[in-house]
Design a protein around this motif. Sequence first.
Motif, PDB file in Angstrom:
ATOM      1  N   ASP A 168       0.905  -1.537  -0.040  1.00 25.84           N
ATOM      2  CA  ASP A 168      -0.077  -0.020  -0.027  1.00 25.84           C
ATOM      3  C   ASP A 168       0.870   1.283   0.040  1.00 25.84           C
ATOM      4  N   GLY A 169       2.105   1.011   0.173  1.00 27.29           N
ATOM      5  CA  GLY A 169       2.862   2.199   0.119  1.00 27.29           C
ATOM      6  C   GLY A 169       2.711   3.160   1.227  1.00 27.29           C
ATOM      7  N   PHE A 170       2.314   2.878   2.454  1.00 23.42           N
ATOM      8  CA  PHE A 170       1.958   3.408   3.710  1.00 23.42           C
ATOM      9  C   PHE A 170       2.497   2.504   5.050  1.00 23.42           C
ATOM     10  N   HIS A 171       2.391   1.391   4.920  1.00 28.92           N
ATOM     11  CA  HIS A 171       2.848   0.628   6.104  1.00 28.92           C
ATOM     12  C   HIS A 171       4.175  -0.098   5.767  1.00 28.92           C
ATOM     13  N   PRO A 172       4.727  -0.393   6.915  1.00 22.74           N
ATOM     14  CA  PRO A 172       6.093  -1.099   6.699  1.00 22.74           C
ATOM     15  C   PRO A 172       6.056  -2.444   5.737  1.00 22.74           C
ATOM     16  N   GLY A 173       7.196  -2.630   5.294  1.00 22.93           N
ATOM     17  CA  GLY A 173       7.232  -4.137   5.020  1.00 22.93           C
ATOM     18  C   GLY A 173       8.149  -4.849   5.868  1.00 22.93           C
ATOM     19  N   GLU A 174       8.556  -6.043   5.517  1.00 21.71           N
ATOM     20  CA  GLU A 174       9.226  -6.826   6.417  1.00 21.71           C
ATOM     21  C   GLU A 174      10.803  -6.401   6.704  1.00 21.71           C
ATOM     22  N   PRO A 175      11.269  -5.473   5.622  1.00 22.93           N
ATOM     23  CA  PRO A 175      12.790  -5.053   6.198  1.00 22.93           C
ATOM     24  C   PRO A 175      12.564  -3.983   7.295  1.00 22.93           C
ATOM     25  N   VAL A 176      11.588  -3.236   7.175  1.00 23.05           N
ATOM     26  CA  VAL A 176      11.474  -2.110   8.100  1.00 23.05           C
ATOM     27  C   VAL A 176      10.947  -2.850   9.441  1.00 23.05           C
ATOM     28  N   TYR A 177      10.201  -3.745   9.502  1.00 24.33           N
ATOM     29  CA  TYR A 177       9.946  -4.625  10.862  1.00 24.33           C
ATOM     30  C   TYR A 177      11.237  -4.835  11.480  1.00 24.33           C
ATOM     31  N   ARG A 178      11.938  -5.582  10.707  1.00 25.16           N
ATOM     32  CA  ARG A 178      13.317  -6.282  11.067  1.00 25.16           C
ATOM     33  C   ARG A 178      14.175  -5.074  11.699  1.00 25.16           C
ATOM     34  N   ILE A 179      14.437  -4.163  10.994  1.00 28.18           N
ATOM     35  CA  ILE A 179      15.395  -3.181  11.529  1.00 28.18           C
ATOM     36  C   ILE A 179      14.775  -2.521  12.894  1.00 28.18           C
ATOM     37  N   CYS A 180      13.269  -2.211  12.745  1.00 24.71           N
ATOM     38  CA  CYS A 180      12.820  -1.770  14.137  1.00 24.71           C
ATOM     39  C   CYS A 180      12.842  -2.616  15.139  1.00 24.71           C
ATOM     40  N   GLY A 181      12.437  -4.039  14.993  1.00 24.13           N
ATOM     41  CA  GLY A 181      12.114  -4.781  15.871  1.00 24.13           C
ATOM     42  C   GLY A 181      13.528  -5.000  16.681  1.00 24.13           C
ATOM     43  N   HIS A 182      14.692  -5.249  15.773  1.00 18.64           N
ATOM     44  CA  HIS A 182      16.165  -5.385  16.326  1.00 18.64           C
ATOM     45  C   HIS A 182      16.627  -4.182  17.168  1.00 18.64           C
ATOM     46  N   ALA A 183      16.037  -2.931  16.750  1.00  7.23           N
ATOM     47  CA  ALA A 183      16.675  -1.786  17.440  1.00  7.23           C
ATOM     48  C   ALA A 183      15.963  -1.643  18.778  1.00  7.23           C
ATOM     49  N   LEU A 184      14.793  -1.957  18.876  1.00  9.57           N
ATOM     50  CA  LEU A 184      14.142  -2.131  20.048  1.00  9.57           C
ATOM     51  C   LEU A 184      14.347  -3.187  21.116  1.00  9.57           C
ATOM     52  N   ALA A 185      14.660  -4.326  20.336  1.00  9.15           N
ATOM     53  CA  ALA A 185      15.108  -5.596  21.186  1.00  9.15           C
ATOM     54  C   ALA A 185      16.592  -5.381  21.868  1.00  9.15           C
ATOM     55  N   ASP A 186      17.487  -4.524  21.061  1.00  9.67           N
ATOM     56  CA  ASP A 186      18.795  -4.175  21.555  1.00  9.67           C
ATOM     57  C   ASP A 186      18.794  -3.309  22.579  1.00  9.67           C
ATOM     58  N   HIS A 187      17.922  -2.385  22.701  1.00 10.19           N
ATOM     59  CA  HIS A 187      17.644  -1.397  23.505  1.00 10.19           C
ATOM     60  C   HIS A 187      17.171  -2.137  25.111  1.00 10.19           C
ATOM     61  N   LEU A 188      16.185  -2.893  24.825  1.00  6.78           N
ATOM     62  CA  LEU A 188      15.870  -3.993  26.047  1.00  6.78           C
ATOM     63  C   LEU A 188      16.731  -4.541  26.496  1.00  6.78           C
ATOM     64  N   ALA A 189      17.547  -5.410  25.787  1.00  9.84           N
ATOM     65  CA  ALA A 189      18.531  -6.296  25.995  1.00  9.84           C
ATOM     66  C   ALA A 189      19.312  -5.543  26.968  1.00  9.84           C
ATOM     67  N   ALA A 190      19.900  -4.281  26.520  1.00 11.76           N
ATOM     68  CA  ALA A 190      20.801  -3.449  27.203  1.00 11.76           C
ATOM     69  C   ALA A 190      20.307  -3.010  28.728  1.00 11.76           C
TER      70      ALA A 190
END
Length: 254
Positions: free
Chosen positions: A210-232
Motif C-alpha cells: 500500500d506504500g503506507f505501512h512497513p514491509g518486512e525489512p522495516v519491521y526487522r530493523i525496528c524490531g532489532h533496534a528495540l530489542a537491543d535497547h531492552l537487552a541493554a
Amino acid sequence: MTLALKVALLPLLAAQGVWTRRRVPRLPEAAGQRSGSVGKGARVRLLIVGDSSAAGVGVEQQSQAFAGYLTRRLAERSQMQVHWRLVARSGITTAQAVEMLRREAPPPVDVAVVVLGVNDVIEQVPTHRADAARAVLVDWLHGPGGARHVAFAPLPPVHQFPALPQPLRFVAGREARRHDGALARWAAGRTGVAHVPVAIELRPSMMASDGFHPGEPVYRICGHALADHLAAWLASAPPAAPAHPTPVPSKETA
C-alpha cells in the motif's frame, strides 16, 4: 512552512487526504499468535502495545512482523526466555490505546514496548494532548501493567511514504517529526521510560504494497533496534523487588 502557506494549502491537503484514503488499499493485520514464549533462561515478560505497525499490517504473519523480530532478537541478545503478548489494533491513537489496555487488561509484565503516534498525526491531535495521553498510558503500564521499563518506538519517516502525494507528504512528514520530537522530550523527563531512535532510510521496496505501512525489512530493523535497547536495559537493571517479601522472624519465633 509558514502558517500562511499552510492555511493556503488546506483545501488541497484536505482533498489529497480524502483521495489517499480512498486510493490506498486496506491491508489486514498479520495473522498468527499474539502471545507466546521464545528462548531459554531466566524469564522476562514483555508487552507490545500499539497500532497497525505493532499489529503487523503489511506482512502476512506475525513472525515476519515487528513482534516476531523483536521477541526473537530479545531472546538472543538477553539470553532470557521471553514471554510476550501483543495488544494492538489498526487505526488507534495514543488515547484509544489506553482504553484498549484497560478493556483487555493483559497480565502484569516486566517491560513494555509502545508503537503509537502516526494516527495522532493523521487525526491532528495536538502534541500536548498526545503527551498527556502518553502519560496516562505509562501510568497504566507502570501501575496495573507492572512494567519497570517502557520503550517507545519513534514515529516513522512519514515524509518518505510513497503512498502520500506532495505536498501532503511534506506536511504530514513535518508533523510526524514534530510529534516525534515532542515524544523524545517527554520521555527524557520520565523515570522508567525511553524513546528509542531508529536510523532508517526508507526505499519503496522496503514498504508494504500500500506504500503506507512497513514491509518486512522495516519491521526487522525496528524490531532489532528495540530489542537491543531492552537487552541493554535488562543487563544493567537492578533486580526487581519481590512481590511478597519474606517476613523477618521475631525474636520470640526465631
